[in-house]
Design an enzyme around this catalytic site. Sequence first.
Site, mmCIF file in Angstrom:
data_model
loop_
_atom_site.group_PDB
_atom_site.id
_atom_site.type_symbol
_atom_site.label_atom_id
_atom_site.label_comp_id
_atom_site.label_asym_id
_atom_site.label_seq_id
_atom_site.Cartn_x
_atom_site.Cartn_y
_atom_site.Cartn_z
ATOM 1 N N ARG A 1 -19.587 -33.014 -3.775
ATOM 2 C CA ARG A 1 -20.801 -33.736 -3.353
ATOM 3 C C ARG A 1 -21.818 -33.826 -4.473
ATOM 4 N NH1 ARG A 1 -24.709 -31.384 1.268
ATOM 5 N NH2 ARG A 1 -26.253 -31.215 -0.395
ATOM 6 N N HIS B 1 -28.198 -32.926 10.279
ATOM 7 C CA HIS B 1 -29.239 -32.759 9.264
ATOM 8 C C HIS B 1 -29.189 -33.927 8.292
ATOM 9 C CE1 HIS B 1 -25.663 -31.594 7.095
ATOM 10 N NE2 HIS B 1 -26.334 -31.657 5.964
ATOM 11 N N HIS C 1 -26.274 -36.461 9.361
ATOM 12 C CA HIS C 1 -24.826 -36.282 9.467
ATOM 13 C C HIS C 1 -24.475 -34.870 9.905
ATOM 14 C CE1 HIS C 1 -25.857 -35.036 5.377
ATOM 15 N NE2 HIS C 1 -24.761 -34.279 5.378
ATOM 16 N N ASP D 1 -29.511 -34.238 3.971
ATOM 17 C CA ASP D 1 -29.422 -33.272 2.878
ATOM 18 C C ASP D 1 -30.788 -33.001 2.249
ATOM 19 O OD1 ASP D 1 -26.709 -32.884 3.209
ATOM 20 O OD2 ASP D 1 -26.220 -34.636 1.979
HETATM 21 C C1 SIN Z 1 -22.395 -32.031 4.210
HETATM 22 O O1 SIN Z 1 -23.095 -31.752 5.195
HETATM 23 O O2 SIN Z 1 -22.885 -32.386 3.147
HETATM 24 C C2 SIN Z 1 -20.878 -31.932 4.303
HETATM 25 C C3 SIN Z 1 -20.309 -32.867 5.285
HETATM 26 C C4 SIN Z 1 -18.808 -32.684 5.428
HETATM 27 O O3 SIN Z 1 -18.236 -31.824 4.766
HETATM 28 O O4 SIN Z 1 -18.210 -33.389 6.232
#
Ligand code: SIN
Length: 298
Positions: free
Chosen positions: A289, A104, A273, A106
């Site tokens: 994050r 996805h 990612h 974000d």
């Molecule tokens: C995310 O998808 O923002 C998290 C990615 C992760 O924890 O590796």
Amino acid sequence: MITVNRIGKHCGAEISGIDLSQPIDDDTFAQISKAFFDNEVVVFRDQDITPGQQVAFTSRFGTLEPHVRKESRLSGHPEILVVSNIVGDDGTPIGAQDAGRFWHSDQSYKREPSLLSALYAVEVPVQNGKVLGDTEFASTTAAHDALPEDMKRRLQPLRNVHSYVHYRAKNRRAQLAERERGASEVTEYELSESQIQTVPDSEAPIVRTHPVTGRKGLFINEGHTSRITGLPRDEAERLMTFLCGHITSPEFRYVHRWRRGDLLMWDNVAVQHKATFDYRLPLRRLMYRTTVRGTAPF
Ligand code: SIN
């Protein structure tokens, strides 16, 4: 003066020569910003920063967007989403336990999807000397460029719907299946009606132009896309499967192996990612994050 070293084929670079806990002048920030948008994913190693310093640095790229999962925001810093497998003494998760289960970008379901995200590694899980919990990235711009011209023409007028509600339902099915197999203990908060109302579905072009670099990329992903508008269901499903598989093929990927103290930033327009869940408690993973708001896709 910063140094930029490419570490991935289509995306990924390490930026060194900078301490993010210190004030950064405008010239240096401009170099960092250029390196970021040129490389799509960048890591700053060995950083020792407070949540306030992460907020201060990342908000120089734009307005920070608190996540709809308000239970997972860091106390005192609502702009920070806690991503972690840690649970408190009462069994309550301290953050989002399975963020990134599917490929996805974000907040792609927002009318103004996120421009970029930054994830700071506070604790990383280590087993027998090996760090677990990699994050994988795939360049949507390289994937777009590699398509045959007739496919690019076919995609040009098409739009797809990104839906947080669709993602939550898909995630819930995956969680239940894992719990039944005994493969995970993850429990997620239910979103309230009022939270759901803040994230209505949104429609966006499949071929998206980057608002900073002008590059074209593929804006469709397995986590959030619920459908392609205007195509018969079977044809839409086939096209979605093809495009999501193409974008995430190994050719376009960079795999980030974490170190404690990494601040990793990725461009949500140019890459997708996915997290790797190959660790379980008592191995702990704790990440903070921040997410910068973007502009409506065109
Ligand atoms: C995310 O998808 O923002 C998290 C990615 C992760 O924890 O590796």
